[in-house]
Structure formats: structure tokens, C-alpha cells
Design a protein around this motif. Structure first.
Motif, PDB file in Angstrom:
ATOM      1  N   VAL A  27      56.025 -86.207  89.383  1.00 55.57           N
ATOM      2  CA  VAL A  27      57.326 -87.032  89.592  1.00 55.57           C
ATOM      3  C   VAL A  27      58.261 -86.201  90.267  1.00 55.57           C
ATOM      4  O   VAL A  27      58.818 -86.501  91.097  1.00 55.57           O
ATOM      5  N   GLU A  36      59.629 -87.420  93.809  1.00 54.74           N
ATOM      6  CA  GLU A  36      61.229 -87.523  94.026  1.00 54.74           C
ATOM      7  C   GLU A  36      61.967 -86.539  94.956  1.00 54.74           C
ATOM      8  O   GLU A  36      62.798 -87.269  95.906  1.00 54.74           O
ATOM      9  N   SER A  75      47.864 -98.224  86.327  1.00 55.24           N
ATOM     10  CA  SER A  75      48.604 -98.792  85.110  1.00 55.24           C
ATOM     11  C   SER A  75      48.257 -97.986  84.063  1.00 55.24           C
ATOM     12  O   SER A  75      49.210 -98.220  83.015  1.00 55.24           O
ATOM     13  N   ALA A  82      54.703 -93.665  82.259  1.00 53.27           N
ATOM     14  CA  ALA A  82      55.654 -94.630  82.706  1.00 53.27           C
ATOM     15  C   ALA A  82      56.370 -93.884  83.928  1.00 53.27           C
ATOM     16  O   ALA A  82      56.618 -94.402  84.857  1.00 53.27           O
ATOM     17  N   LYS A  83      56.945 -92.691  83.586  1.00 52.49           N
ATOM     18  CA  LYS A  83      57.814 -91.885  84.443  1.00 52.49           C
ATOM     19  C   LYS A  83      57.264 -91.679  85.834  1.00 52.49           C
ATOM     20  O   LYS A  83      57.417 -91.748  87.045  1.00 52.49           O
ATOM     21  N   LYS A 109      54.572 -93.424  86.916  1.00 51.94           N
ATOM     22  CA  LYS A 109      54.051 -94.708  87.788  1.00 51.94           C
ATOM     23  C   LYS A 109      55.203 -95.005  88.375  1.00 51.94           C
ATOM     24  O   LYS A 109      55.222 -95.385  89.625  1.00 51.94           O
ATOM     25  N   ASN A 110      56.570 -95.005  87.652  1.00 48.97           N
ATOM     26  CA  ASN A 110      57.531 -95.475  88.555  1.00 48.97           C
ATOM     27  C   ASN A 110      58.046 -94.769  89.645  1.00 48.97           C
ATOM     28  O   ASN A 110      58.510 -95.386  90.621  1.00 48.97           O
ATOM     29  N   ALA A 111      57.921 -93.520  89.695  1.00 50.48           N
ATOM     30  CA  ALA A 111      58.254 -92.443  90.903  1.00 50.48           C
ATOM     31  C   ALA A 111      57.218 -92.988  92.068  1.00 50.48           C
ATOM     32  O   ALA A 111      57.762 -93.005  93.007  1.00 50.48           O
ATOM     33  N   ILE A 140      55.523 -95.748  92.397  1.00 51.73           N
ATOM     34  CA  ILE A 140      55.601 -97.046  93.023  1.00 51.73           C
ATOM     35  C   ILE A 140      56.890 -97.200  93.835  1.00 51.73           C
ATOM     36  O   ILE A 140      56.784 -97.766  94.977  1.00 51.73           O
ATOM     37  N   LYS A 141      57.829 -96.312  93.439  1.00 54.43           N
ATOM     38  CA  LYS A 141      59.118 -96.469  94.313  1.00 54.43           C
ATOM     39  C   LYS A 141      58.960 -95.621  95.630  1.00 54.43           C
ATOM     40  O   LYS A 141      59.325 -96.240  96.583  1.00 54.43           O
ATOM     41  N   ASN A 193      57.049 -98.402  97.686  1.00 54.36           N
ATOM     42  CA  ASN A 193      57.847 -99.329  97.977  1.00 54.36           C
ATOM     43  C   ASN A 193      58.684 -98.918  99.060  1.00 54.36           C
ATOM     44  O   ASN A 193      59.010 -99.503  99.994  1.00 54.36           O
TER      45      ASN A 193
END
Ligand code: IPE
Ligand code: IPE
Ligand code: MG
Length: 243
Positions: free
Chosen positions: A87, A91, A111, A115-116, A118-120, A122-123, A126
Motif C-alpha cells: 500500500v 501510493e 478479491s 481492503a486497504k 486492494k483499494n490502493a 485498484i486505484k 485505474n
């Protein structure tokens, strides 16, 4: 020394797809009486450097094995520290990746990761999705067998939907159900840390890869190690079954 090695590289024959099993972080730390985490921390710095060098010398696809489907067997504290490190680096490196026109893709079933993390990730995917430079595949909760099973499941779904038909199913179609869809096969697979095994990395995609094993522990893997592996690759005779 780097200059010297760099001069030996034929820039017209750079492997298109390089995959790296970055191994030896734990042993690097142990040798220094440090906790394993320190090895991962130092190893992450090498990932950042190698991504940059790889992109500079014209590698088009770089796959790094960050966390395998088997790595869940490690102590939960180590798993968490690996995720936190990921992460942190994703970031702080995102702007640099964008500047270098790198496109981030994940390989594996993300999946299941916290979550932390995963979100980083995916960001990062994207925000770099329209970049046209090197593709950086981050293999996270990745297993070569899982890749093949996941592809098979999706193929069965598409067969049922009649999007494809069984008689036409071939290697070209199959390949595009793998996590590496639309990407070329691996040309050069590098493993640091001295072990000589694939540990479930890109099993299908490395069918004809040139394999390069080095005893160098990953936190010691500086750019000259990458140059050495490419020079070695360029001296191989790739026959693909021909003469
Ligand atoms: C590889 O280093 C890093 C990951 C698995 C993410 P290790 O942690 O496997 O290091 P060694 O093999 O114990 O030295
Ligand atoms: C392979 O290293 C996995 C990653 C680099 C993410 P391991 O250290 O987990 O592999 P084994 O256990 O030696 O096969
Ligand atoms: Mg290891």
C-alpha cells in the motif's frame, strides 16, 4: 560497471516480457540479524528501481511476483506487513509511475486481499489505465494453477453463452482468458535468491521462457543484476522446437 554492462546490451533485442520471482528478502534480513520485515522493506526499494530501469531500457511487460497463493501460509504478521508495504509503495510511487507512462495491471485474485491493499492497487490500475508505456504486472495472490483454473471456468461460462465454441478453442483463445490477457508470453524469467523453481508463477506463460537463476538475494538486486540477466538472455539460442 553499470555503464560497461549497459554497453553490452543489444537494445534491439530486449526481451519483451520479463518476469521476476523476487526471492531472498528474509535471508537478506537474517544475515544482518534484522527482522524479515526489514528485508521486505529493502526489497521493495529494489522493485521501485528495477521498474524504472526496465521501462528505460525498453522492456514492454514486466511481471513481478509480489505475493503468491501459497504465501498465505506465512505468519499473519508477515502477511500484514507485506500488504502494508505494498500500500505504502503503490501510493507514494503512483505519481512517478504516471510520469513514466507505466500501466499497472494486477495478476491474481485480488478479491481475497485486505481492503486497504486492494483499494490502493485498484486505484493505481485505474489511474494508469490509459498509459501507453511499459505494462507493470503486479502478481498479488497469484498462482499459476489458479490462473489456469480461473481461465477454464470463464471459458466454460462463455461456451454456455455460446460466445466461443469448443471446436475452435485453441491456444490463442485460451491465452486470452489468463490474467495476462492480450500480453505476449514471458521471454525471460528471473529468479533471485538461489532457488531453482517456479513456485507456481506464470506456469502457462513461461512455457518457452529463458530461465535465469541468480544467488543474489533480492534486496541486493541492483540494476547491474538486471543488465547481467539480459546479456545472458541475449546470448541464448531460442529455437522454440525448431532447429
Ligand atoms: C520473497 O522473499 C518475498 C516474498 C515472498 C514477497 P522471501 O520472504 O521469500 O525471502 P526468503 O526466501 O525467506 O529469503
Ligand atoms: C515465491 O517465493 C513467491 C514470491 C516471490 C511472491 P517464495 O519464497 O514464496 O517461494 P518458495 O516458498 O521458496 O517456493
Ligand atoms: Mg522465499
Amino acid at each position: 560497471m553499470q555503464e560497461n554492462l549497459l554497453n553490452q546490451i543489444d537494445l534491439n533485442n530486449i526481451p519483451k516480457h520479463v518476469a521476476i520471482i523476487l526471492d531472498g528478502n528474509g535471508r537478506w534480513a537474517k544475515k544482518r540479524f534484522l527482522p524479515r520485515f526489514k528485508g521486505h522493506q529493502e526489497g521493495m526499494k529494489r522493485v521501485v528501481e528495477i521498474v524504472e530501469v526496465a521501462s528505460d531500457i525498453g522492456i514492454k511487460y514486466l511481471s513481478v511476483y509480489a505475493f503468491s497463493t501459497e504465501n498465505w501460509k506465512r505468519p499473519v504478521l508477515e502477511v500484514n506487513s507485506l500488504m502494508d508495504l505494498l500500500v505504502y509503495y503503490v501510493e507514494i510511487q503512483l505519481d512517478r509511475l504516471k510520469k513514466n507512462n507505466v500501466r499497472v495491471i494486477t495478476l491474481g485474485d485480488i478479491s481475497k486481499i485486505p481492503a486497504k491493499a486492494k483499494n490502493a492497487i485498484i486505484k493505481a490500475c485505474n489511474e494508469t489505465s490509459s498509459n501507453t508505456g511499459m505494462v507493470l504486472n503486479i502478481a498479488l495472490n497469484y498462482g499459476g494453477r489458479d490462473d489456469i483454473i480461473n481461465a477454464t471456468k470463464n471459458i466454460i461460462k462463455d461456451l454456455e453463452l455460446e460466445k466461443i465454441n469448443l471446436d475452435n478453442l485453441n491456444e490463442d483463445i485460451f491465452k486470452n482468458y489468463l490474467y495476462t490477457k492480450n500480453q505476449p508470453d514471458v521471454d525471460l524469467l528471473i529468479r533471485s535468491g538461489g532457488e531453482k523453481r517456479l513456485s507456481n508463477f506464470l506456469l502457462y506463460q513461461t512455457a518457452y521462457a529463458e530461465l535465469y537463476f541468480t544467488d543474489c538475494l533480492w534486496p541486493d538486486f541492483k540494476e547491474e543484476e538486471l543488465f547481467k540477466s539480459i546479456i545472458d538472455y541475449q546470448n541464448r539460442n531460442r529455437r522454440f522446437g525448431g532447429v
